[in-house]
Design an enzyme around this catalytic site. Structure first.
Site, short mmCIF file in Angstrom:
data_model
loop_
_atom_site.label_atom_id
_atom_site.label_comp_id
_atom_site.label_asym_id
_atom_site.label_seq_id
_atom_site.Cartn_x
_atom_site.Cartn_y
_atom_site.Cartn_z
N LYS A 145 -25.52 5.55 -14.31
CA LYS A 145 -25.69 6.26 -13.20
C LYS A 145 -26.58 7.47 -13.68
CE LYS A 145 -21.48 4.69 -11.73
NZ LYS A 145 -19.91 5.09 -11.35
N PRO A 190 -23.36 6.65 -5.51
CA PRO A 190 -24.33 5.77 -6.08
C PRO A 190 -23.83 5.18 -7.30
CG PRO A 190 -25.35 7.59 -5.20
CD PRO A 190 -23.95 7.97 -5.60
N GLU A 191 -24.29 3.65 -7.40
CA GLU A 191 -23.89 3.13 -8.80
C GLU A 191 -25.29 2.79 -9.29
OE1 GLU A 191 -20.73 0.11 -8.39
OE2 GLU A 191 -19.59 1.29 -6.78
N ARG A 212 -8.49 5.27 -5.74
CA ARG A 212 -9.78 4.71 -5.02
C ARG A 212 -9.10 3.26 -4.40
NH1 ARG A 212 -14.00 4.51 -9.39
NH2 ARG A 212 -12.73 6.21 -10.12
#
Length: 317
Positions: free
Chosen positions: A61, A2-3, A304
């Site tokens: 975050k 989650p950002e 990533r």
């Protein structure tokens, strides 16, 4: 992971249920979810039992609960919440569905509600009977308390707060792009002072918090900046445009409940956000660029994926 938009959706959805309420009981089912708490799971439960939630605040975050005693005196510590890779905060109670479904409480979202008790790690029971579950499949997130310190710039510490106090464990991160107190010129200057890739600098939470892989790729696509361009090679005007574009993308995501690719990110009533439908680059490998039609490419970068348009975001010599 989650950002910023996803965590802000959670904050907005959770706030009406918890602010002003007293934590009556704490159940820790998985000790690893409380591993960051210095005193361990039992001490976490003891510290939280009987305290009142004064505010729910977010920077980047990180989400924290401001706590006070029954007489309204600030306790000098906050309950930290970090969702990690797969964490969720879910509300159970008679009014949970109707409250989180209102436009004032949380952004629009869609999709079926996953099993609300699967991977439940910690539950907070409030004095009105509401249950707040911390659910985390991978257990990279957690809950813990952290002492409050003054923000280095003396400004309001985060979204939902009304003073400059923030948890010591969040004091190292920069302000996020949706924070009214952020100094974009200063952030741009820090990016341009470094030779590291501009994407790695966007992801550096000490420079500006809350940006993750999804919104970094989208902001870079919006401004036609290639992910591996050294920060020092990006002009001041382009860097400011990049920061503003990334903020705009996150605002649009926030309006529709964030970005969900699977059941690991949901809002407090268990529904998924649907900004994934509006992404221009991230997750679009092989699809035509919305701007020029060239196939979007995906490359491995910093362990990533980076998604970009090889025509619009050319490597500069």
């Amino acid at each position: 992971m989650p950002e910023l938009p996803e965590v802000e959706v959670v904050r907005r959805g959770l706030a009406p249920h918890v602010i002003g309420r007293t934590i009556a009981e704490v159940e820790v089912l998985e000790p690893r979810a409380a591993r960051r708490h210095a005193g361990g799971p039992a001490d976490l439960a003891d510290q939280l039992r009987g305290v009142r939630v004064a505010a729910l605040v977010r920077r980047g975050k990180f989400l924290w609960w401001r706590l006070e005693d029954p007489d309204g005196e600030d306790l000098g510590v906050a309950l930290m919440t970090h969702l990690g890779m797969s964490g969720q905060l879910r509300v159970r109670g008679a009014d949970a569905q109707s409250d989180t479904g209102s436009s004032d409480a949380v952004a629009a979202s869609s999709g079926p509600r996953p099993d609300p008790l699967r991977h439940r790690r910690i539950t907070l029971r409030l004095d009105d009977g509401t249950l707040v579950d911390f659910i985390d499949q991978r257990i990279f997130g957690g809950l813990w308390t952290s002492p409050l310190v003054m923000a280095s710039d003396g400004q309001i510490a985060g979204m939902g707060g009304d003073d400059a106090l923030l948890p010591a464990d969040a004091a190292h991160i920069g302000r996020d792009l949706l924070d009214p107190a952020i100094d974009l010129e200063a952030v741009a200057a820090r990016i341009r002072s470094r030779s590291a890739s501009v994407k790695s600098l966007l992801l550096n939470q000490e420079i500006a918090s809350g940006i993750g892989n999804i919104y970094a790729d989208e902001g870079l696509w919006e401004t036609r900046v290639r992910y591996d361009t050294p920060g020092s090679r990006v002009s001041r005007a382009r860097t400011l445009a990049l920061l503003e574009a990334t903020a705009a993308v996150m605002r649009r995501a926030l309006e529709v409940g964030g970005t969900s690719f699977d059941a690991l990110y949901v809002n407090v009533d268990g529904r998924s956000g649907y900004f994934a439908r509006s992404l221009s680059a991230y997750g679009r490998e092989g699809e035509p660029c919305p701007r020029c039609g060239t196939a979007i490419r995906r490359v491995s970068f910093m362990n990533r994926s980076s998604h970009f348009c090889p025509a619009c975001q050319r490597k500069r010599s």
